[in-house]
Design an enzyme around this catalytic site. Structure first.
Site, PDB file in Angstrom:
ATOM      1  N   ARG A 118     -20.284  19.119 -24.550  1.00  8.91           N
ATOM      2  CA  ARG A 118     -19.560  18.800 -25.781  1.00  8.91           C
ATOM      3  C   ARG A 118     -18.840  20.017 -26.381  1.00  8.91           C
ATOM      4  NH1 ARG A 118     -24.673  15.807 -28.457  1.00  8.91           N
ATOM      5  NH2 ARG A 118     -25.714  17.114 -26.889  1.00  8.91           N
ATOM      6  N   LYS A 167     -23.077  27.253 -23.413  1.00  7.18           N
ATOM      7  CA  LYS A 167     -23.177  27.044 -24.870  1.00  7.18           C
ATOM      8  C   LYS A 167     -23.963  28.144 -25.570  1.00  7.18           C
ATOM      9  CE  LYS A 167     -25.653  23.565 -26.658  1.00  7.18           C
ATOM     10  NZ  LYS A 167     -25.866  22.159 -27.095  1.00  7.18           N
ATOM     11  N   GLY A 222     -32.023  13.142 -32.282  1.00  6.72           N
ATOM     12  CA  GLY A 222     -33.152  12.252 -32.049  1.00  6.72           C
ATOM     13  C   GLY A 222     -33.804  11.910 -33.381  1.00  6.72           C
TER      14      GLY A 222
END
Ligand code: UD1
Ligand code: CA
Length: 463
Positions: free
Chosen positions: A17, A24, A143
């Site tokens: 993403r 990342k 989550g």
């Protein structure tokens, strides 16, 4: 002294993403890689050992701080696969008996206090697993935590993809921050039994298994939303940067630094600033920059890997890898480049660039100069537009000016060159040879005047 614990940092995710060629966890917040933030928090909380899970060949292991062990995730995808990759490293050296704290490498602002709180809750509750949660962030993509009627944690469900989730489920605000304390042995036993979801092994899949075995799962709730922020994309990176800036600037302010316009200032994590220093609007302090006490920086000053000593003033200037001495005045519009030292009480003024040079105590380079590969003795004064020619097209050469030298305006100094103490140069001179101590070096055409010139021009135009 708290009981020993090991910290495992999951840092091997693909980070799709982010849309980046850089892993990342190597993206930076306040100049510090995401994974280094996690390492620093782990150490500040007192971790005995820190193990980071990396992907073979991704370059993350090479940049880890000294003493951090790397474990390679060679097979499997997902946070569960990441933790399994560190099994041997965690269980070595008696790690089996101690709790293991699992951190996500993409939560840079996690604090030592949060980790201490998590571990304390874990111990007090006699839990097998304890997770850090919050209800203070936008829960999208995180989550979510499902509790049973007694308030105990039952399970976590993911919301990265929302298909098939009910409105009731999506209304759950308590999120899993990807920070956990586990009983190490139970964790790895349960992970072996977690079923794959779309080829991924979720670390969160261990919770139902722990419940089935009668283990307690506790949650430690944090209200510090900044510290809870996770980075999944560039928007998250920006949010973390903003939060980091608020935190860093507030810390400096508490230790005695004034920020005139904090919202316009950027201070990286490795910067130190002394008390009673005033930081003006638009000022950026980067890398290993060290600022002394009672300095004035800005407006609009950028300092990178620089040292600015007590009482110095740097206005609208760029200081890159240079050392600015006590009481020195720099700017407006100066550019100090690597290898430059400006000594006590000296001045580097407007539209002046200095590279790899030593400007002596009390010396002045006030206007429109380029000074490169040069030593300027104490108390010297360089006239406006004094320029050193340090490069002959092939090699660089050094210029040496003694003490109390005075160059006239528009002096060109062609290196290699030595100008003795107390020597002068005439305005407009191109100095190509040494000037002895106390002498005047002058190298320019003699002036000649043509009498009656204007009259002749007028006569010519009337013809
Ligand atoms: C995860 C949690 C989610 C939680 C969120 C908090 C799971 C299944 N979900 O989701 O409940 O709300 O974190 O931010 O755990 N990583 C690896 N190897 C991998 C995959 C990931 O090391 O194969 C690392 C990543 O580098 C990252 C961390 O694990 O630092 C979390 O991975 P990520 O894919 O971002 O998980 P989320 O989808 O955010
Ligand atoms: Ca994440």
């Amino acid at each position: 002294m708290a009981a020993p614990f090991t910290v495992l940092i999951m840092a091997a995710g693909q980070g799709t993403r982010m849309r980046s060629d850089v892993p990342k966890v190597l993206h930076r917040v306040a100049g510090k890689a995401l994974v280094d933030w996690a390492v620093d928090a782990a150490r500040a909380a007192g971790a005995e050992r820190v193990v980071a899970v990396v992907r073979p060949g991704d370059g993350v292991a090479e940049g880890l701080p000294d003493g951090v062990e790397a474990a390679e995730q060679r097979e499997g995808e997902g946070t569960g696969a990441a933790v399994l990759a560190a099994r041997d490293a965690v269980l070595a050296e008696g790690g089996e008996g101690a709790p293991v704290v699992v951190l996500s490498g993409d939560h840079p602002l996690i604090t030592a206090e949060q980790l201490e709180g998590l571990l304390a809750e874990h111990r007090e509750r006699g839990a097998v697993a304890t997770l850090l949660t919050t209800d203070r962030l936008d829960p999208a993509g995180y989550g979510r935590v499902v509790r049973d009627s007694s308030g105990a944690v039952d399970r976590i469900f993911e919301t990265k993809h929302t298909e098939g989730l009910t409105p009731e489920e999506l209304a759950v605000r308590e999120i899993n921050l990807g920070t956990y304390a586990f009983d190490a042995k139970t964790l790895f036993e349960a992970l072996d039994r977690v079923e794959l979801v779309k080829d991924e092994r979720y670390l969160t899949g261990v919770f139902p298994l722990i419940r089935q075995n009668g283990g307690t799962i506790a949650a430690h709730i944090t209200g510090d939303a900044d510290a809870a922020l996770g980075v999944n994309d560039r928007a998250g990176l920006m949010a973390a940067e903003e939060a980091a800036q608020r935190r860093l600037i507030e810390e400096h302010a508490r230790s005695g630094v004034t920020f005139l316009a904090p919202g316009t200032t950027r201070v990286e994590a490795g910067v130190t600033i002394g008390r009673d220093t005033v930081i003006g609007p638009g000022t950026v302090l980067e890398g290993t920059t060290t600022i002394g006490e009672g300095c004035e920086l800005g407006p609009h000053t950028t300092a990178r890997d620089a040292t600015v000593q007590d009482g110095a003033t740097v206005i609208q200037s760029v200081v890159d890898g240079a050392d600015v001495g006590p009481g020195v005045r720099v700017g407006p519009f100066a550019y100090l480049r690597p290898g430059t030292t400006v000594r006590e009480g000296a001045k580097v003024g407007t539209f002046v660039e200095v590279k790899n040079s030593d400007i002596g105590a009390g010396a002045k380079v006030p206007h429109l100069s380029y000074i490169g590969d040069t030593d300027v003795g104490d108390g010297s004064n360089l006239g406006a537009s004094t320029i050193t020619a340090n490069y002959d097209g092939r090699r660089k050469h050094r210029t040496k000016l003694g003490k109390s030298v005075k160059t006239g305006v528009h002096t060109s100094l062609i290196a290699p060159l030595h100008v003795g103490d107390r020597a002068y140069t005439g305005a407009g001179s191109t100095i190509t040879g040494d000037v002895p101590e106390g002498a005047l070096g002058i190298a320019r055409e003699k002036q000649k005047n043509i009498e009656g010139y204007a009259d002749r021009v007028e006569e010519d135009s009337q013809k």
